[in-house]
Design a protein around this motif. Structure first.
Motif, PDB file in Angstrom:
ATOM      1  N   HIS A   1       0.845  -1.198   0.000  1.00 27.19           N
ATOM      2  CA  HIS A   1       0.000   0.000   0.000  1.00 27.19           C
ATOM      3  C   HIS A   1       0.879   1.247   0.000  1.00 27.19           C
ATOM      4  O   HIS A   1       1.872   1.313   0.704  1.00 27.19           O
ATOM      5  N   ILE A   2       0.496   2.236  -0.785  1.00 27.42           N
ATOM      6  CA  ILE A   2       1.236   3.506  -0.823  1.00 27.42           C
ATOM      7  C   ILE A   2       0.402   4.631  -0.204  1.00 27.42           C
ATOM      8  O   ILE A   2       0.843   5.319   0.709  1.00 27.42           O
ATOM      9  N   LYS A   3      -0.827   4.813  -0.711  1.00 27.84           N
ATOM     10  CA  LYS A   3      -1.629   5.945  -0.238  1.00 27.84           C
ATOM     11  C   LYS A   3      -3.108   5.682  -0.504  1.00 27.84           C
ATOM     12  O   LYS A   3      -3.457   5.087  -1.522  1.00 27.84           O
ATOM     13  N   THR A   4      -3.947   6.134   0.409  1.00 28.50           N
ATOM     14  CA  THR A   4      -5.396   6.067   0.216  1.00 28.50           C
ATOM     15  C   THR A   4      -6.002   7.401   0.625  1.00 28.50           C
ATOM     16  O   THR A   4      -5.608   7.988   1.626  1.00 28.50           O
ATOM     17  N   GLU A   5      -6.940   7.861  -0.172  1.00 30.33           N
ATOM     18  CA  GLU A   5      -7.706   9.059   0.170  1.00 30.33           C
ATOM     19  C   GLU A   5      -9.156   8.805  -0.204  1.00 30.33           C
ATOM     20  O   GLU A   5      -9.444   7.954  -1.041  1.00 30.33           O
ATOM     21  N   TYR A   6     -10.063   9.530   0.458  1.00 28.30           N
ATOM     22  CA  TYR A   6     -11.479   9.309   0.170  1.00 28.30           C
ATOM     23  C   TYR A   6     -12.242  10.626   0.204  1.00 28.30           C
ATOM     24  O   TYR A   6     -11.797  11.607   0.789  1.00 28.30           O
ATOM     25  N   TRP A   7     -13.400  10.599  -0.441  1.00 23.39           N
ATOM     26  CA  TRP A   7     -14.316  11.731  -0.452  1.00 23.39           C
ATOM     27  C   TRP A   7     -15.669  11.237   0.016  1.00 23.39           C
ATOM     28  O   TRP A   7     -16.195  10.245  -0.489  1.00 23.39           O
ATOM     29  N   ASP A   8     -16.234  11.928   0.988  1.00 29.69           N
ATOM     30  CA  ASP A   8     -17.535  11.573   1.550  1.00 29.69           C
ATOM     31  C   ASP A   8     -18.618  12.209   0.687  1.00 29.69           C
ATOM     32  O   ASP A   8     -18.714  13.425   0.585  1.00 29.69           O
ATOM     33  N   LYS A   9     -19.441  11.373   0.065  1.00 29.01           N
ATOM     34  CA  LYS A   9     -20.523  11.845  -0.807  1.00 29.01           C
ATOM     35  C   LYS A   9     -21.892  11.649  -0.156  1.00 29.01           C
ATOM     36  O   LYS A   9     -22.860  11.382  -0.827  1.00 29.01           O
ATOM     37  N   SER A  10     -21.954  11.756   1.136  1.00 31.83           N
ATOM     38  CA  SER A  10     -23.124  11.641   2.016  1.00 31.83           C
ATOM     39  C   SER A  10     -23.696  10.219   2.077  1.00 31.83           C
ATOM     40  O   SER A  10     -23.803   9.675   3.148  1.00 31.83           O
ATOM     41  N   ASP A  11     -24.066   9.602   0.954  1.00 34.90           N
ATOM     42  CA  ASP A  11     -24.621   8.246   1.025  1.00 34.90           C
ATOM     43  C   ASP A  11     -23.606   7.174   0.636  1.00 34.90           C
ATOM     44  O   ASP A  11     -23.887   5.979   0.735  1.00 34.90           O
ATOM     45  N   HIS A  12     -22.419   7.560   0.198  1.00 36.11           N
ATOM     46  CA  HIS A  12     -21.346   6.629  -0.148  1.00 36.11           C
ATOM     47  C   HIS A  12     -20.001   7.357  -0.107  1.00 36.11           C
ATOM     48  O   HIS A  12     -19.956   8.567   0.078  1.00 36.11           O
ATOM     49  N   LEU A  13     -18.923   6.617  -0.293  1.00 40.01           N
ATOM     50  CA  LEU A  13     -17.578   7.189  -0.352  1.00 40.01           C
ATOM     51  C   LEU A  13     -16.970   6.897  -1.709  1.00 40.01           C
ATOM     52  O   LEU A  13     -17.250   5.866  -2.317  1.00 40.01           O
ATOM     53  N   ILE A  14     -16.119   7.790  -2.170  1.00 35.88           N
ATOM     54  CA  ILE A  14     -15.252   7.531  -3.323  1.00 35.88           C
ATOM     55  C   ILE A  14     -13.856   7.368  -2.735  1.00 35.88           C
ATOM     56  O   ILE A  14     -13.349   8.277  -2.069  1.00 35.88           O
ATOM     57  N   VAL A  15     -13.253   6.202  -2.970  1.00 40.97           N
ATOM     58  CA  VAL A  15     -11.955   5.876  -2.382  1.00 40.97           C
ATOM     59  C   VAL A  15     -10.929   5.699  -3.495  1.00 40.97           C
ATOM     60  O   VAL A  15     -11.148   4.928  -4.422  1.00 40.97           O
ATOM     61  N   ASN A  16      -9.830   6.444  -3.403  1.00 38.17           N
ATOM     62  CA  ASN A  16      -8.694   6.289  -4.321  1.00 38.17           C
ATOM     63  C   ASN A  16      -7.558   5.621  -3.558  1.00 38.17           C
ATOM     64  O   ASN A  16      -7.195   6.079  -2.478  1.00 38.17           O
ATOM     65  N   MET A  17      -6.997   4.572  -4.136  1.00 38.14           N
ATOM     66  CA  MET A  17      -5.895   3.878  -3.477  1.00 38.14           C
ATOM     67  C   MET A  17      -4.754   3.683  -4.474  1.00 38.14           C
ATOM     68  O   MET A  17      -4.954   3.204  -5.584  1.00 38.14           O
ATOM     69  N   THR A  18      -3.566   4.084  -4.054  1.00 37.66           N
ATOM     70  CA  THR A  18      -2.349   3.869  -4.839  1.00 37.66           C
ATOM     71  C   THR A  18      -1.564   2.770  -4.143  1.00 37.66           C
ATOM     72  O   THR A  18      -1.417   2.783  -2.924  1.00 37.66           O
ATOM     73  N   TYR A  19      -1.096   1.817  -4.927  1.00 40.58           N
ATOM     74  CA  TYR A  19      -0.362   0.688  -4.356  1.00 40.58           C
ATOM     75  C   TYR A  19       0.681   0.199  -5.362  1.00 40.58           C
ATOM     76  O   TYR A  19       0.676   0.585  -6.532  1.00 40.58           O
ATOM     77  N   GLN A  20       1.559  -0.649  -4.886  1.00 43.94           N
ATOM     78  CA  GLN A  20       2.608  -1.221  -5.729  1.00 43.94           C
ATOM     79  C   GLN A  20       2.439  -2.730  -5.724  1.00 43.94           C
ATOM     80  O   GLN A  20       2.113  -3.321  -4.692  1.00 43.94           O
ATOM     81  N   ALA A  21       2.633  -3.351  -6.883  1.00 40.24           N
ATOM     82  CA  ALA A  21       2.549  -4.807  -6.978  1.00 40.24           C
ATOM     83  C   ALA A  21       3.410  -5.267  -8.150  1.00 40.24           C
ATOM     84  O   ALA A  21       3.737  -4.485  -9.042  1.00 40.24           O
ATOM     85  N   THR A  22       3.729  -6.545  -8.152  1.00 44.32           N
ATOM     86  CA  THR A  22       4.540  -7.125  -9.221  1.00 44.32           C
ATOM     87  C   THR A  22       3.629  -7.482 -10.393  1.00 44.32           C
ATOM     88  O   THR A  22       2.593  -8.116 -10.216  1.00 44.32           O
TER      89      THR A  22
END
Length: 137
Positions: free
Chosen positions: A88-109
């Motif tokens: 895992h590198i970074k996660t951020e989210y936005w609260d849209k009242s009835d749901h969340l939008i989640v962005n996740m940056t990660y590293q993998a082979t």
């Protein structure tokens, strides 16, 4: 006084009697001042505001260790060729009242054995379920 002979007294009591009188008084005074503070129950915490309750509800679905959204992380790992290579590198989210939008940056082979940075964007419910994988690259 006690009917115990000095040889029969417990060691702690003998040590107590060997102390100078002012030391014994000091211990008694400190105990008398400290005990009420230790025995007094702490006041009830203030009730949480609705915003604090919502923040707690949302935060419980993010890892306290690395900040990743646990549902999205599980989904991403299930789709990797080598799940053990996930970092895992970074996660951020936005609260849209009835749901969340989640962005996740990660590293993998990748399939060629190279470590590559990836990105996943998902719509998640407030109870932590991934509703839709919006974007993955």
């Amino acid at each position: 006084m006690s009917s115990l002979k000095p040889a029969q007294e417990p060691a702690l009591l003998r040590k107590w009697r060997e102390w100078p009188a002012w030391n014994r008084w000091l211990v008694v005074i400190l105990a008398a001042l400290t005990l009420p503070a230790l025995l007094t129950p702490s006041p009830d915490p203030e009730p949480l505001t609705p915003e604090q309750v919502r923040t707690q509800q949302i935060q419980q679905h993010f890892s306290g260790w690395n900040g990743a959204h646990e549902g999205l992380e599980q989904l991403v790992k299930s789709q990797l060729l080598s799940p053990d290579s996930y970092k895992h590198i970074k996660t951020e989210y936005w609260d849209k009242s009835d749901h969340l939008i989640v962005n996740m940056t990660y590293q993998a082979t990748n399939a060629f054995g190279a470590d590559v940075q990836h990105f996943a964007k998902a719509k998640t419910s407030l109870d932590g379920n991934v509703l839709e994988l919006i974007e993955a690259r």
